[in-house]
Motif scaffolding. Sequence first.
Motif, PDB file in Angstrom:
ATOM      1  N   THR A 141      -6.569   3.180   1.071  1.00  0.00           N
ATOM      2  CA  THR A 141      -5.875   1.906   1.261  1.00  0.00           C
ATOM      3  C   THR A 141      -4.524   2.073   1.964  1.00  0.00           C
ATOM      4  OG1 THR A 141      -4.772   2.057  -0.899  1.00  0.00           O
ATOM      5  CG2 THR A 141      -6.931   0.981  -0.845  1.00  0.00           C
ATOM      6  N   GLN A 142      -4.073   0.967   2.532  1.00  0.00           N
ATOM      7  CA  GLN A 142      -2.717   0.922   3.085  1.00  0.00           C
ATOM      8  C   GLN A 142      -1.681   1.088   1.971  1.00  0.00           C
ATOM      9  OE1 GLN A 142      -2.053  -2.566   5.528  1.00  0.00           O
ATOM     10  NE2 GLN A 142      -4.066  -2.394   6.501  1.00  0.00           N
ATOM     11  N   ASP A 143      -2.009   0.586   0.790  1.00  0.00           N
ATOM     12  CA  ASP A 143      -1.084   0.700  -0.339  1.00  0.00           C
ATOM     13  C   ASP A 143      -0.818   2.156  -0.693  1.00  0.00           C
ATOM     14  OD1 ASP A 143      -0.558  -1.948  -0.664  1.00  0.00           O
ATOM     15  OD2 ASP A 143      -1.986  -2.263  -2.296  1.00  0.00           O
ATOM     16  N   LYS A 201      -3.901  -4.105   0.135  1.00  0.00           N
ATOM     17  CA  LYS A 201      -4.770  -3.745   1.263  1.00  0.00           C
ATOM     18  C   LYS A 201      -4.840  -2.240   1.423  1.00  0.00           C
ATOM     19  CE  LYS A 201      -3.662  -7.956   3.816  1.00  0.00           C
ATOM     20  NZ  LYS A 201      -3.117  -8.510   5.087  1.00  0.00           N
ATOM     21  N   ARG A 224      -0.757   4.659   1.403  1.00  0.00           N
ATOM     22  CA  ARG A 224       0.190   5.153   2.395  1.00  0.00           C
ATOM     23  C   ARG A 224       1.601   4.626   2.120  1.00  0.00           C
ATOM     24  NH1 ARG A 224      -4.524   4.566   5.557  1.00  0.00           N
ATOM     25  NH2 ARG A 224      -4.056   2.401   6.142  1.00  0.00           N
ATOM     26  N   GLU A 225       1.676   3.339   1.733  1.00  0.00           N
ATOM     27  CA  GLU A 225       2.972   2.751   1.395  1.00  0.00           C
ATOM     28  C   GLU A 225       3.582   3.432   0.175  1.00  0.00           C
ATOM     29  OE1 GLU A 225       6.323   0.215   0.629  1.00  0.00           O
ATOM     30  OE2 GLU A 225       5.269   0.927   2.417  1.00  0.00           O
ATOM     31  N   TYR A 230       3.654  -3.311  -2.336  1.00  0.00           N
ATOM     32  CA  TYR A 230       2.207  -3.269  -2.223  1.00  0.00           C
ATOM     33  C   TYR A 230       1.645  -4.630  -1.803  1.00  0.00           C
ATOM     34  CZ  TYR A 230       2.673   1.166  -4.637  1.00  0.00           C
ATOM     35  OH  TYR A 230       3.020   2.447  -4.990  1.00  0.00           O
ATOM     36  N   THR A 231       0.649  -4.582  -0.935  1.00  0.00           N
ATOM     37  CA  THR A 231       0.043  -5.809  -0.413  1.00  0.00           C
ATOM     38  C   THR A 231      -1.394  -6.014  -0.875  1.00  0.00           C
ATOM     39  OG1 THR A 231      -0.722  -4.675   1.592  1.00  0.00           O
ATOM     40  CG2 THR A 231       1.478  -5.679   1.649  1.00  0.00           C
TER      41      THR A 231
END
Length: 259
Positions: free
Chosen positions: A238-240, A259, A242-243, A256-257
């Motif tokens: 997920t992008q989360d 995604k 990486r964030e 966090y989104t």
Amino acid sequence: MSYQYLLCEIENRVAVVTINHSPGNQLNTQVYQEITRLMGELEVNPDVRAIVLTGAGDEAFVAGADIHEMVDLDTVGMMNLTQVTRVSFSRIENLTKPVIAAINGEARGGGFELALTCDLRIASEKAQFAFTEINLGVIPGGGGTQRIQKIVGQGTAKELLYFGKFIDAERAYQLQIVNKVVPHDQVLSTAKEWAEELAQKAPVALRMMKAAVQTGSNVDLESALTIEAACYDAAFATQDRREGMAARLENRTAKYTGK
């Protein structure tokens, strides 16, 4: 969608669901069906990341099932009601979002079973818990015989089920039935604080965490480890993720989104 016996307020990505069915917030067919529908709505609502479930008033979380509805049912009628109950309780238990029970009073019979479907349980110091079905000549029909023994073990579960006596909040805490006991006037606020903290976590990771725990608890260890690995991989993609890792390296709070 409007509800007769449920109230729902959404704030800070937390939905507070209140069962409002006097007296005692008792469960009947309509309450079960409303719970199933509302939980389905909250499941797909992007503005909700965590849920608090409680009962209206100061006396009861849920004081069991509505005996007036049950007393004249024949076998087929009871089978139908049991299925409605099972669908409702499973809907809560299998939500991808965390559900916290704010147990503000008596949790009797079906109310105790309802609390057990939630991920976490915070109890008022005045809360009481009992499987009272044996005193009515029946047994729990909403999963109580199965869920309680996974928490307290079979021996203690049999004690609670066979005798049908109330235990207080402190005893429930000692048995790990509840996660925390707080003063009566703080039970809802504490549950909301927990929910708001969870709402700030990475939604997909939290979803995968719940799936790994819930599904893994019902299979052998090797199968559970396979489930955990699959859930880990899903969260890692997920992008989360990486964030979250970037925020750690940059010494900042992650945003966090989902995604």
